[in-house]
Design a protein around this motif. Structure first.
Motif, PDB file in Angstrom:
ATOM      1  N   PHE A 189       0.798  -1.225   0.000  1.00 31.20           N
ATOM      2  CA  PHE A 189       0.000   0.000   0.000  1.00 31.20           C
ATOM      3  C   PHE A 189       0.832   1.278   0.000  1.00 31.20           C
ATOM      4  CE2 PHE A 189      -2.958  -2.907   2.419  1.00 31.20           C
ATOM      5  CZ  PHE A 189      -3.612  -3.295   1.261  1.00 31.20           C
ATOM      6  N   GLY A 236       3.137   3.829  -5.573  1.00 31.31           N
ATOM      7  CA  GLY A 236       2.161   4.313  -6.523  1.00 31.31           C
ATOM      8  C   GLY A 236       1.792   3.345  -7.627  1.00 31.31           C
ATOM      9  N   GLU A 276       0.012   0.607  -7.237  1.00 27.53           N
ATOM     10  CA  GLU A 276      -1.166  -0.182  -6.877  1.00 27.53           C
ATOM     11  C   GLU A 276      -2.312   0.193  -7.813  1.00 27.53           C
ATOM     12  OE1 GLU A 276      -3.803  -0.807  -2.806  1.00 27.53           O
ATOM     13  OE2 GLU A 276      -2.503   0.919  -3.049  1.00 27.53           O
ATOM     14  N   LEU A 315      -8.461  -2.582  -1.169  1.00 29.22           N
ATOM     15  CA  LEU A 315      -8.619  -1.348  -0.383  1.00 29.22           C
ATOM     16  C   LEU A 315     -10.080  -1.168   0.016  1.00 29.22           C
ATOM     17  CD1 LEU A 315      -7.706   1.355   0.812  1.00 29.22           C
ATOM     18  CD2 LEU A 315      -8.029   2.380  -1.448  1.00 29.22           C
ATOM     19  N   ARG A 356     -10.456  10.450  -4.853  1.00 30.31           N
ATOM     20  CA  ARG A 356     -10.015  10.654  -6.237  1.00 30.31           C
ATOM     21  C   ARG A 356     -10.371  12.056  -6.724  1.00 30.31           C
ATOM     22  NH1 ARG A 356     -11.876   4.711  -8.583  1.00 30.31           N
ATOM     23  NH2 ARG A 356      -9.906   3.653  -8.124  1.00 30.31           N
ATOM     24  N   CYS A 389      -7.505   6.600   1.903  1.00 29.24           N
ATOM     25  CA  CYS A 389      -7.289   6.456   0.449  1.00 29.24           C
ATOM     26  C   CYS A 389      -6.080   7.261  -0.020  1.00 29.24           C
ATOM     27  CB  CYS A 389      -8.536   6.894  -0.319  1.00 29.24           C
ATOM     28  SG  CYS A 389      -9.965   5.825  -0.056  1.00 29.24           S
ATOM     29  N   GLU A 413      -3.367   7.396   1.246  1.00 33.82           N
ATOM     30  CA  GLU A 413      -2.153   6.597   1.444  1.00 33.82           C
ATOM     31  C   GLU A 413      -1.964   5.582   0.321  1.00 33.82           C
ATOM     32  OE1 GLU A 413      -2.858   4.972   5.321  1.00 33.82           O
ATOM     33  OE2 GLU A 413      -3.154   6.961   6.189  1.00 33.82           O
ATOM     34  N   HIS A 414      -2.854   5.623  -0.669  1.00 36.17           N
ATOM     35  CA  HIS A 414      -2.792   4.672  -1.790  1.00 36.17           C
ATOM     36  C   HIS A 414      -2.753   5.447  -3.112  1.00 36.17           C
ATOM     37  CE1 HIS A 414      -3.931   1.152   0.783  1.00 36.17           C
ATOM     38  NE2 HIS A 414      -4.340   2.161   1.529  1.00 36.17           N
ATOM     39  N   PRO A 415      -1.652   6.152  -3.367  1.00 35.04           N
ATOM     40  CA  PRO A 415      -1.608   7.066  -4.518  1.00 35.04           C
ATOM     41  C   PRO A 415      -1.892   6.376  -5.846  1.00 35.04           C
ATOM     42  CG  PRO A 415       0.584   6.712  -3.601  1.00 35.04           C
ATOM     43  CD  PRO A 415      -0.386   6.148  -2.621  1.00 35.04           C
ATOM     44  N   GLY A 416      -1.542   5.096  -5.955  1.00 35.32           N
ATOM     45  CA  GLY A 416      -1.769   4.399  -7.217  1.00 35.32           C
ATOM     46  C   GLY A 416      -3.236   4.255  -7.563  1.00 35.32           C
ATOM     47  N   LEU A 417      -4.097   4.365  -6.542  1.00 41.29           N
ATOM     48  CA  LEU A 417      -5.528   4.177  -6.766  1.00 41.29           C
ATOM     49  C   LEU A 417      -6.277   5.486  -6.919  1.00 41.29           C
ATOM     50  CD1 LEU A 417      -6.182   1.298  -4.210  1.00 41.29           C
ATOM     51  CD2 LEU A 417      -5.812   1.137  -6.679  1.00 41.29           C
ATOM     52  N   MET A 433      -7.148   6.759 -11.017  1.00 43.37           N
ATOM     53  CA  MET A 433      -7.954   5.969 -11.948  1.00 43.37           C
ATOM     54  C   MET A 433      -9.253   6.699 -12.270  1.00 43.37           C
ATOM     55  SD  MET A 433      -7.384   2.376 -10.063  1.00 43.37           S
ATOM     56  CE  MET A 433      -8.382   1.422 -11.184  1.00 43.37           C
TER      57      MET A 433
END
Lengths: 234, 250
Positions: A14, A17, A19, A25, B28, B161, B163-167, B170
């Motif tokens: 987590f 970047g 993910e 999640l 987002r 959320c 803490e989850h930059p990849g998500l 989108m």
């Protein structure tokens, strides 16, 4: 020998970047929501049980004061100021039951900014207590720390003027819990500001319920006395 | 008062899933630069509480995020001028509040996502992108802390959320359920538009606001239009007018 530079991202799924699948999640978030809600529910239940007797006593005193023409002032800072406003609305615009005079001392931005600018933020509520109150009135302060200076000053001023003073606090209760100027202090034993505020709302609702029950009891007695004394003029 | 019973679950499975989805969508949108607008015509303090929660986090180190309570007597007019494409509107309101019903159906024309928090009878399917509903008919719900818990959790999960930059980057297609053959959000038949200026003559177009901005729209198919009318727009022309009361296609 293992490659020291091998990709260890799998250990920390987590934190970076790359993910891309939100499903795990979302599961974690939903689970977290249910867990926090359960903590909140238990804290609310424990707080209600701890303070039931004191809430009944405070509510009875408030009903007596409302019956004698008393008014309720509520106040807090930030989120607690909005919870104070919700509590005031519950008293003065209830969906059911009797409406009684109550308002939030944070509601008027002209008054709050005038006092904050001219005499200092710590006096924004106490100056209003001086202006509005009579001894029959009531003051309810909400602070998750129990230490907010503007609230403490207002409670002290209220007590000096004969008002009933009630504090809703959190953490270890702060100055509110040890002050001689607070008639009833309800400290929610938690370190989370969010969970404390949720319990404050539930305790405030219970306090309102007691006031409604007491008021109803008084009204019933008054009407019964009126029936047995048809010539009486009330 | 019953004191011995186990406290009932405040957030059930379905609601926790809804909260999770709403939180990720909100994170987002914030990540992309959204402002969060908050309305609660019946319970104004809740609007202020949501706004202060995001603007001034109670947990040190969490980001301050743009959020504003809209508490004018006419929340639709206030939100219309405040909202930019990509923003989010939260309402804390019953499903029957006509101001909020109107606000929610117009939001797609302003390019705004919507979250609706309330209790009692649920809003019609597709009324908002995310519906966070307290399953209780008790009229005292707004004063018992149930809504406070709801938006506290929304705030807490939204920050998880981050803490989850990849998500966060989108694409998000919103959460409105498609129940009609003509789904305004899916754009199969058309995009929702709100008339800004009526045509100057019978042959000139109307100025219409859609999720992507203002455009000239031929309204000859739908007849005379007034500012505020909602239209389905396709390829530069209004195909149909939305009924003012129910939001259904006329």
């Amino acid at each position: 020998m293992t490659d020291l530079n091998q990709n260890t991202d799998f250990l920390y799924p987590f934190i970076e970047g790359t993910e891309h699948d939100p499903d795990s999640l979302l599961l974690d978030l939903a689970s977290s929501a249910r867990g926090k809600a359960e903590v909140s529910a238990r804290l609310q239940q424990a707080s209600l049980e701890e303070y039931e007797d004191r809430l009944r006593a405070a509510g009875a005193e408030m009903a007596d004061r409302f019956a004698r023409g008393g008014r309720l002032y509520t106040f807090g800072n930030g989120g607690s100021s909005t919870d104070a406003a919700t509590l005031a609305s519950l008293f003065c615009r209830p969906v059911r039951g009797r409406a009684v005079p109550a308002w939030s001392l944070a509601a008027d931005q002209a008054v709050v900014t005038a006092l904050g600018n001219d005499v200092g933020f710590e006096l924004i509520f106490s100056r209003q207590v001086i202006a509005h109150s009579r001894p029959v009135d009531m003051a309810i302060a909400l602070s998750t720390s129990g230490n907010s200076e503007d609230l403490i000053r207002a409670l002290t001023e209220a007590r000096r003027r004969g008002l009933l003073t009630i504090g809703f606090a959190g953490h270890e209760g702060g100055a509110m819990s040890t002050s001689d100027d607070v008639d009833y202090c309800f400290t929610v034993h938690s370190q989370s500001i969010h969970r404390i505020q949720e319990s404050h709302a539930r305790l405030g609702y219970r306090l309102w319920s007691v006031v409604q029950e007491e008021t109803q009891r008084r009204t019933t007695a008054l009407l019964a006395a009126g029936r047995s004394d048809p010539g009486g003029n009330r | 008062m019953t004191m011995t019973q186990e406290p009932a679950a405040l957030i059930g499975k379905d609601l926790s899933d809804d909260l999770a989805a709403a939180s990720l969508a909100l994170a987002r949108k914030f990540h992309a630069g959204a402002t969060l607008w908050v309305v609660s015509p019946q319970w104004e303090p809740h609007a202020h509480h949501v706004a202060v929660e995001f603007v001034h986090p109670v947990i040190m180190g969490k980001r301050a995020l743009p959020s504003v309570a809209l508490v004018d007597p006419d929340p639709v007019a206030q939100a219309r001028v405040a909202t930019r494409p990509g923003d989010v509107i939260i309402a804390v309101a019953s499903a029957a509040d006509p101001r909020v019903v109107d606000l929610m159906r117009r939001a797609p024309a302003w390019g705004a996502q919507t979250i609706w928090i309330g209790f009692g009878a649920r809003p019609a399917a597709g009324s908002a992108d995310h519906v966070l509903w307290v399953e209780s008919d008790d009229p005292m719900v707004p004063a018992t802390g149930r809504f406070v818990l709801m938006y506290h959790l929304l705030w807490e999960l939204t920050h998880v959320c981050f803490e989850h930059p990849g998500l966060l980057t989108m694409a998000d297609d919103g959460g409105r359920d498609c129940t009609d053959e003509v789904c305004v959000t899916c754009s199969d038949e058309g995009r929702l538009g709100e008339v800004v200026m009526a045509p100057e003559s019978e042959v000139s177009p109307a100025l219409v606001r859609t999720a992507t901005g203002e455009e000239a729209v031929d309204v000859t198919l739908v007849g005379p239009v007034e500012p505020g009318d909602l239209l389905l727009v396709h390829a530069g022309a209004a195909l149909t007018r939305l009924d003012d009361v129910t939001g259904a296609a006329s």
